[in-house]
Design a protein around this motif. Structure first.
Motif, PDB file in Angstrom:
ATOM      1  N   LEU A 220       0.665  -1.223  -0.310  1.00 20.21           N
ATOM      2  CA  LEU A 220       0.095  -0.017   0.131  1.00 20.21           C
ATOM      3  C   LEU A 220       1.030   1.478  -0.079  1.00 20.21           C
ATOM      4  O   LEU A 220       2.257   1.235   0.740  1.00 20.21           O
ATOM      5  N   SER A 221       0.540   2.708  -0.854  1.00 17.69           N
ATOM      6  CA  SER A 221       1.013   3.187  -0.799  1.00 17.69           C
ATOM      7  C   SER A 221       0.505   4.795   0.135  1.00 17.69           C
ATOM      8  O   SER A 221      -0.926   4.781  -0.266  1.00 17.69           O
ATOM      9  N   CYS A 222       0.873   5.608   0.506  1.00 13.91           N
ATOM     10  CA  CYS A 222      -0.092   6.170   0.532  1.00 13.91           C
ATOM     11  C   CYS A 222       0.647   8.718   0.808  1.00 13.91           C
ATOM     12  O   CYS A 222       1.828   8.377   1.461  1.00 13.91           O
ATOM     13  N   VAL A 223       0.069   8.932  -0.367  1.00 11.72           N
ATOM     14  CA  VAL A 223       0.902   9.947  -0.506  1.00 11.72           C
ATOM     15  C   VAL A 223       0.029  10.924  -0.664  1.00 11.72           C
ATOM     16  O   VAL A 223      -0.590  11.284  -0.286  1.00 11.72           O
ATOM     17  N   VAL A 224       0.930  11.553   0.532  1.00 12.52           N
ATOM     18  CA  VAL A 224       1.037  13.324   0.952  1.00 12.52           C
ATOM     19  C   VAL A 224       0.612  14.698   0.598  1.00 12.52           C
ATOM     20  O   VAL A 224       2.680  14.508   0.233  1.00 12.52           O
ATOM     21  N   SER A 225       0.134  15.839   0.327  1.00 12.04           N
ATOM     22  CA  SER A 225       0.282  16.011  -0.403  1.00 12.04           C
ATOM     23  C   SER A 225       0.976  17.936   0.669  1.00 12.04           C
ATOM     24  O   SER A 225       0.335  17.517   2.164  1.00 12.04           O
ATOM     25  N   GLY A 226       2.052  18.687   0.886  1.00 17.72           N
ATOM     26  CA  GLY A 226       2.048  19.457   1.431  1.00 17.72           C
ATOM     27  C   GLY A 226       3.778  19.448   1.103  1.00 17.72           C
ATOM     28  O   GLY A 226       4.063  18.971   0.727  1.00 17.72           O
ATOM     29  N   ARG A 227       4.260  20.438   1.669  1.00 21.42           N
ATOM     30  CA  ARG A 227       5.698  20.954   1.465  1.00 21.42           C
ATOM     31  C   ARG A 227       6.646  20.491   3.587  1.00 21.42           C
ATOM     32  O   ARG A 227       7.636  20.362   3.590  1.00 21.42           O
ATOM     33  N   THR A 228       5.610  19.621   3.997  1.00 21.32           N
ATOM     34  CA  THR A 228       5.803  19.553   4.980  1.00 21.32           C
ATOM     35  C   THR A 228       5.685  18.237   5.764  1.00 21.32           C
ATOM     36  O   THR A 228       5.900  17.874   6.775  1.00 21.32           O
ATOM     37  N   PHE A 229       6.134  16.980   4.380  1.00 19.16           N
ATOM     38  CA  PHE A 229       5.618  15.844   5.395  1.00 19.16           C
ATOM     39  C   PHE A 229       6.252  15.354   6.311  1.00 19.16           C
ATOM     40  O   PHE A 229       6.459  14.861   7.037  1.00 19.16           O
TER      41      PHE A 229
ATOM     42  N   LYS B 225       9.775  11.883  -1.208  1.00 20.93           N
ATOM     43  CA  LYS B 225       8.112  11.329  -2.680  1.00 20.93           C
ATOM     44  C   LYS B 225       7.151  11.781  -1.523  1.00 20.93           C
ATOM     45  O   LYS B 225       6.279  11.556  -2.256  1.00 20.93           O
ATOM     46  N   ASN B 226       7.149  12.183  -0.852  1.00 16.59           N
ATOM     47  CA  ASN B 226       5.913  12.384   0.386  1.00 16.59           C
ATOM     48  C   ASN B 226       4.952  11.940   0.319  1.00 16.59           C
ATOM     49  O   ASN B 226       3.686  11.483   0.281  1.00 16.59           O
ATOM     50  N   THR B 227       5.663   9.995   0.506  1.00 18.04           N
ATOM     51  CA  THR B 227       5.181   8.500   0.662  1.00 18.04           C
ATOM     52  C   THR B 227       5.271   7.664   1.669  1.00 18.04           C
ATOM     53  O   THR B 227       6.054   7.506   1.818  1.00 18.04           O
ATOM     54  N   VAL B 228       4.119   7.711   2.386  1.00 17.45           N
ATOM     55  CA  VAL B 228       4.570   6.290   2.843  1.00 17.45           C
ATOM     56  C   VAL B 228       3.808   4.796   2.531  1.00 17.45           C
ATOM     57  O   VAL B 228       2.653   5.069   1.539  1.00 17.45           O
ATOM     58  N   TYR B 229       4.666   3.969   3.107  1.00 19.28           N
ATOM     59  CA  TYR B 229       4.152   2.487   2.580  1.00 19.28           C
ATOM     60  C   TYR B 229       3.960   1.515   3.656  1.00 19.28           C
ATOM     61  O   TYR B 229       4.371   1.575   4.431  1.00 19.28           O
ATOM     62  N   LEU B 230       3.336   0.390   3.127  1.00 18.99           N
ATOM     63  CA  LEU B 230       2.655  -0.239   3.829  1.00 18.99           C
ATOM     64  C   LEU B 230       3.453  -2.058   3.185  1.00 18.99           C
ATOM     65  O   LEU B 230       2.361  -2.167   2.295  1.00 18.99           O
ATOM     66  N   GLN B 231       4.238  -2.276   3.945  1.00 21.64           N
ATOM     67  CA  GLN B 231       4.359  -3.786   2.490  1.00 21.64           C
ATOM     68  C   GLN B 231       3.847  -4.361   3.674  1.00 21.64           C
ATOM     69  O   GLN B 231       4.368  -5.387   4.532  1.00 21.64           O
ATOM     70  N   MET B 232       3.032  -5.613   2.656  1.00 19.66           N
ATOM     71  CA  MET B 232       2.092  -6.931   3.473  1.00 19.66           C
ATOM     72  C   MET B 232       2.702  -7.804   2.722  1.00 19.66           C
ATOM     73  O   MET B 232       2.263  -8.724   1.962  1.00 19.66           O
ATOM     74  N   ASN B 233       3.380  -8.603   4.163  1.00 21.33           N
ATOM     75  CA  ASN B 233       3.081 -10.267   3.532  1.00 21.33           C
ATOM     76  C   ASN B 233       2.813 -11.522   3.826  1.00 21.33           C
ATOM     77  O   ASN B 233       1.965 -11.037   5.379  1.00 21.33           O
ATOM     78  N   LYS B 234       2.530 -12.690   3.624  1.00 20.03           N
ATOM     79  CA  LYS B 234       2.524 -13.080   4.103  1.00 20.03           C
ATOM     80  C   LYS B 234       0.801 -13.171   5.016  1.00 20.03           C
ATOM     81  O   LYS B 234       0.436 -13.447   5.821  1.00 20.03           O
ATOM     82  N   VAL B 235       0.067 -12.887   3.599  1.00 25.53           N
ATOM     83  CA  VAL B 235      -1.576 -12.002   4.489  1.00 25.53           C
ATOM     84  C   VAL B 235      -2.026 -13.361   5.084  1.00 25.53           C
ATOM     85  O   VAL B 235      -1.923 -14.067   4.243  1.00 25.53           O
ATOM     86  N   LYS B 236      -3.254 -12.606   5.615  1.00 22.56           N
ATOM     87  CA  LYS B 236      -4.101 -13.764   5.875  1.00 22.56           C
ATOM     88  C   LYS B 236      -5.754 -13.287   5.395  1.00 22.56           C
ATOM     89  O   LYS B 236      -5.870 -12.191   5.643  1.00 22.56           O
TER      90      LYS B 236
END
Length: 123
Positions: free
Chosen positions: A19-28, A75-86
């Protein structure tokens, strides 16, 4: 500040999704970031968080060792890498931003929320 989450979809149990989450703004880089999830009929629950500096992360017990949160300030982005999902990971996933530095697992500290992205895990 606006947050846009993406990357959800249908995945088989045992598979992976990012998952990705892009945040607008210059103070990420001043915001701590969190991921929460909500299944219909249930309360929203904390999944993971990363502090503004990126040096500390926090996870719910149910995802420890399977999910990884990270951030790319360029990139003003936070990720959530999800492995071995249930199948129990099935939910709408929300990203959120906060300037607080404690209680990352608490919804009330987050000032801004994204719209959510659906993750469905098939068994």
């Amino acid at each position: 500040v606006q947050l846009q989450a993406s990357g959800g979809g249908l995945v088989q149990a045992g598979g992976s999704l990012r998952l990705s989450c892009v945040v607008s703004g210059r103070t990420f880089n001043r915001y701590g970031m969190g991921w929460f999830r909500q299944d219909p009929g249930k309360e929203r629950e904390f999944v993971a968080a990363i502090e503004w500096s990126g040096t500390s992360t926090h996870y719910a017990e149910s995802v420890k060792g399977r999910f990884t949160i990270s951030r790319d300030d360029a990139k003003n982005t936070v990720y959530l890498q999800m492995n071995k999902v249930k199948p129990e990971d099935t939910a709408v996933y929300f990203c959120a931003a906060t300037k607080r530095v404690t209680d990352y697992g608490r919804e009330y500290i987050y000032d801004y929320w994204g719209q959510g992205t659906q993750v469905t895990v098939s068994s």
